[in-house]
Design an enzyme around this catalytic site. Structure first.
Site, PDB file in Angstrom:
ATOM      1  N   HIS A   1     -19.574 -13.920  25.105  1.00 26.40           N
ATOM      2  CA  HIS A   1     -18.686 -12.990  24.406  1.00 26.40           C
ATOM      3  C   HIS A   1     -17.448 -12.686  25.253  1.00 26.40           C
ATOM      4  CE1 HIS A   1     -17.943  -9.410  21.714  1.00 26.40           C
ATOM      5  NE2 HIS A   1     -17.266  -9.035  22.794  1.00 26.40           N
ATOM      6  N   GLU A   2     -17.674 -12.247  26.481  1.00 27.11           N
ATOM      7  CA  GLU A   2     -16.545 -11.886  27.336  1.00 27.11           C
ATOM      8  C   GLU A   2     -15.710 -13.114  27.689  1.00 27.11           C
ATOM      9  OE1 GLU A   2     -15.873  -8.903  27.348  1.00 27.11           O
ATOM     10  OE2 GLU A   2     -17.822  -8.148  26.713  1.00 27.11           O
TER      11      GLU A   2
ATOM     12  N   HIS B   1     -13.155 -13.670  24.994  1.00 29.93           N
ATOM     13  CA  HIS B   1     -11.950 -12.860  25.214  1.00 29.93           C
ATOM     14  C   HIS B   1     -11.048 -13.518  26.253  1.00 29.93           C
ATOM     15  CE1 HIS B   1     -12.795  -9.399  22.777  1.00 29.93           C
ATOM     16  NE2 HIS B   1     -13.895  -9.071  23.415  1.00 29.93           N
TER      17      HIS B   1
END
Length: 683
Positions: free
Chosen positions: A469-470, A473
């Protein structure tokens, strides 16, 4: 001396080991002074003939330098907080707020920007950036009368202090509580890794025996596995009363007043700008067009999820009874019996999975994945100054061997580090008028269980998802091709779309080809066996409707709170009302979740928590194209990289989505990925 201040170094990477709390005020004040001087100079010299080059670029360059310095300070305050650093950080908030208000209400600068926008033929990116700048002036109160401006600025300054105080209280409340025991039997049921972490924690505090803290890697195993219901209750009570009057610190870190003040300030500021409420004001730069559209979106998902969520909860209650549990199922029982039920249904649990996901292997597999679908190569750099010994640094290259950017990874939980996981910018991509390119640099921060002894950190699958997820980003930040800083990476991407790349990347962690890349048993190196993989995929949507309803509870509470708040609103009563309407999991009277809901009170998600679900519709639909054309299809990957990951805030995000997907988004992919039947009935 200014020239010796490491925060003001012209290098792209900060000299973290040299930065001290006493450097903060000097560097921030120097940058503020430089910004003021730049604004006054360009307005005085060029107000009759303003251009992008003689007004916008020098102002944005000075603002970027201030943003970089303050970004470093804020980052360090989040990851290695200390009393001295916090003091310096908080002392600068009023001065930063005052400068922001001064610039945002500078009539001469505003008129220069308007003049350029209205009277100059500009490239599309420059035109779009100016549009955002002008909206920023308007949202800063440029049109207010002088007396109103004074009040607006006072509120803005106070707001920065209140949000910081809220975050400090959550951190301090989390760190202040721990449970110590020398009786190993009290930890019965905890996996060996969790018990060893508790022993390690005690040793670090100079204690014998075991220590449980409210840091998530310590807290979560207790809630999932501790056979002692008394211990589960004790930890749960401490966790959900953090930063409240009911907390174990006897209200020392109580956020009640901070919440009320923040809500009042944001409402008053929004109304001064002509909005009915803060929720309406928050949508100005989002994809959603109205508060009604947001609430309709959330209610649609509630309707589609509620019946299935109720069935899942009843299944859990029946299972607990079959296990001999005769009492009412309370919140501190939910995870414990859910984990048992999952194991009974699928013969799998997190601790069976964890040995297959050593962090080094997961990283290696993640890097291989982005190489296959995006053509990227990632290489670790050793000789880079970092803020903690656990931090590593990587450079990222495209298929032509061209460097695109770099990122720091800070993976482990520790004291004085904010909980949760996030990506933030260290440096944004930009190209100056000479053509010199500043490459982007990202921070990736997680709070995984640290290595125990001489073994690497082992992740459960949720933590693998968090890392992906990170990293999603970070990819959007690092792969941008936009040359204007204010539109590059995640800058000026609508808040309800910014989670799209991150949630998109999570989907890969459920694919068999990818799991073969990222898994490797800690002792044998064996990839995740086929039988375990099948069980994992079968269990993927275990209690998915309950999970969806929990997110809808948070999102609805956030949005309604910022839409409807007035001086008579009882925050806790509103949350309970929403729980009664949405939740299927029981709540208890002492739960004060709102007091530590950092996302909406200190994390930028005020009236925007719905964004996670909004963006999940977009990300699921994007991923469905990979499902149709091949999960590791490099052609599809290139199209995704060149649109969603590269274009930043340079285009309307719906246009970017449609350019990749070929149509408008559909909720169907999200419901399918979550295993939620679309054959819902009205409640």
């Amino acid at each position: 001396m200014i020239e010796n201040n490491p925060l003001l170094s012209k290098t792209n990477l900060p000299a973290f080991s040299k930065i001290r709390p006493e450097h903060v005020a000097e560097a921030v004040r120097y940058c503020i002074s430089k910004c003021r001087e730049t604004v006054e100079r360009v307005v005085a010299e060029h107000s009759d003939n303003p251009t992008w080059d003689n007004v916008v670029e020098p102002v944005e360059q000075a603002s970027g330098e201030l943003g970089k310095v303050w970004g470093i300070v804020s980052h360090l305050n989040n990851v290695i907080s200390s009393d001295e650093l916090r003091c310096q950080h908080d002392a600068m908030l009023p001065e930063l707020s005052e400068y922001s208000s001064w610039e945002g209400q500078h009539e001469g600068l505003y008129q220069c920007y308007k003049n350029i926008y209205d009277n100059t033929v500009l490239p599309p990116f420059s035109k779009r950036a100016l549009d955002f700048f002008i909206k920023s002036f308007e949202l800063s109160g440029i049109a207010l009368r002088d007396a109103e401006k004074k009040r607006f600025n006072e509120l803005k300054s106070r707001l920065s202090n209140v949000t910081s105080a809220y975050a400090n209280n959550v951190l301090d409340a989390t760190n202040s509580w721990y449970f110590h025991t020398e009786n190993k039997d009290e930890l019965r049921g905890l996996p060996d890794s969790a018990q060893e972490l508790a022993r390690q924690e005690a040793s670090g505090r100079g204690l014998s025996g075991y220590v449980i803290t409210l840091q998530f890697p310590s807290y979560l195993p207790v809630m999932k596995y501790a056979e002692s219901r008394e211990l589960r209750f004790k930890c749960y009570e401490a966790y959900v009363t953090r930063a409240s009057a009911l907390g174990p610190d006897h209200g020392k870190f109580n956020n009640d007043e901070n919440m009320r003040e923040e809500l009042s300030i944001k409402k008053e500021m929004a109304q001064m700008l002509g909005f009915k409420n803060y929720a309406e004001r928050s949508l100005v730069l989002k994809m959603a067009s109205s508060t009604d559209e947001v609430m309709s979106f959330l209610e649609t998902l509630v309707v589609k999820s509620h019946a299935q969520g109720g069935l899942e909860m009843r299944e859990l209650e029946d299972f607990a009874k079959s296990e001999g549990f005769s009492e009412k199922l309370e919140p501190w029982d939910i995870l414990f019996y859910s984990e048992k039920l999952k194991e009974a249904k699928y013969s799998i649990n997190d601790e069976v999975i964890r040995p297959y996901f050593p962090l080094p292997q997961v990283l290696q597999g993640l890097f291989r994945l982005v190489n296959e679908i995006f053509g990227l190569s990632i290489k670790q750099s050793i000789d880079v100054d970092v803020w903690h010994k656990d931090v590593s640094f990587y450079d990222i290259y495209d298929s032509d061997g061209k460097k695109r950017g770099s990122f720091y990874l800070d993976p482990y939980s520790r004291d004085k580090k904010q909980g949760g996981a996030w990506m933030d910018s260290c440096t944004d991509r930009k190209v100056d008028r000479s053509g010199s390119v500043t490459l982007p640099v990202a921070y990736i921060v997680t709070n995984f269980m640290p290595p125990i002894g001489d073994k690497p950190a082992l992740l459960n699958h949720y933590e693998v998802e968090t890392l992906f997820h990170e990293f999603g980003h970070a990819l959007q930040h690092l792969l941008t091709t936009v040359d204007i800083e204010s539109l590059a990476g995640i800058n000026n991407v609508p808040w309800d779309a910014v989670e799209t790349p991150s949630q998109f990347m999570e989907n890969f962690t459920w694919n068999s080809e990818v799991l073969a890349m990222i898994s490797g048993h800690i002792e044998t190196g064996e990839i995740l066996p086929a039988d375990l993989l099948c069980k994992m995929i079968e269990a993927k949507n275990f209690q998915s409707a309950m999970g969806m309803l929990r997110q809808l509870e948070f999102a609805s509470f956030d949005f309604r709170l910022y839409r409807d708040y007035d001086q008579n609103t009882d925050i806790h009563s509103l949350l309970n009302e929403i729980r009664r309407d949405i939740a299927v999991v029981p709540a208890v009277s002492f739960n004060r979740f709102e007091n530590s809901f950092s996302h909406i009170f200190s994390g930028g998600y005020s009236a925007g928590y719905y964004s996670y679900l909004w963006a999940e519709v977009l990300s699921s639909d994007c991923f469905s194209r990979f499902e149709e054309e091949g999960i590791l299809n490099p052609e599809t990957g290139k199209m995704f990289m060149d649109s969603v990951l590269a274009e930043g805030g340079s285009r309307d995000f719906m246009e970017i989505f449609e350019s990749f997907r070929g149509r408008k988004p559909s909720v169907e992919a999200l419901l399918r990925h979550c295993g939620i039947s679309n054959n819902s009935t009205e409640r």
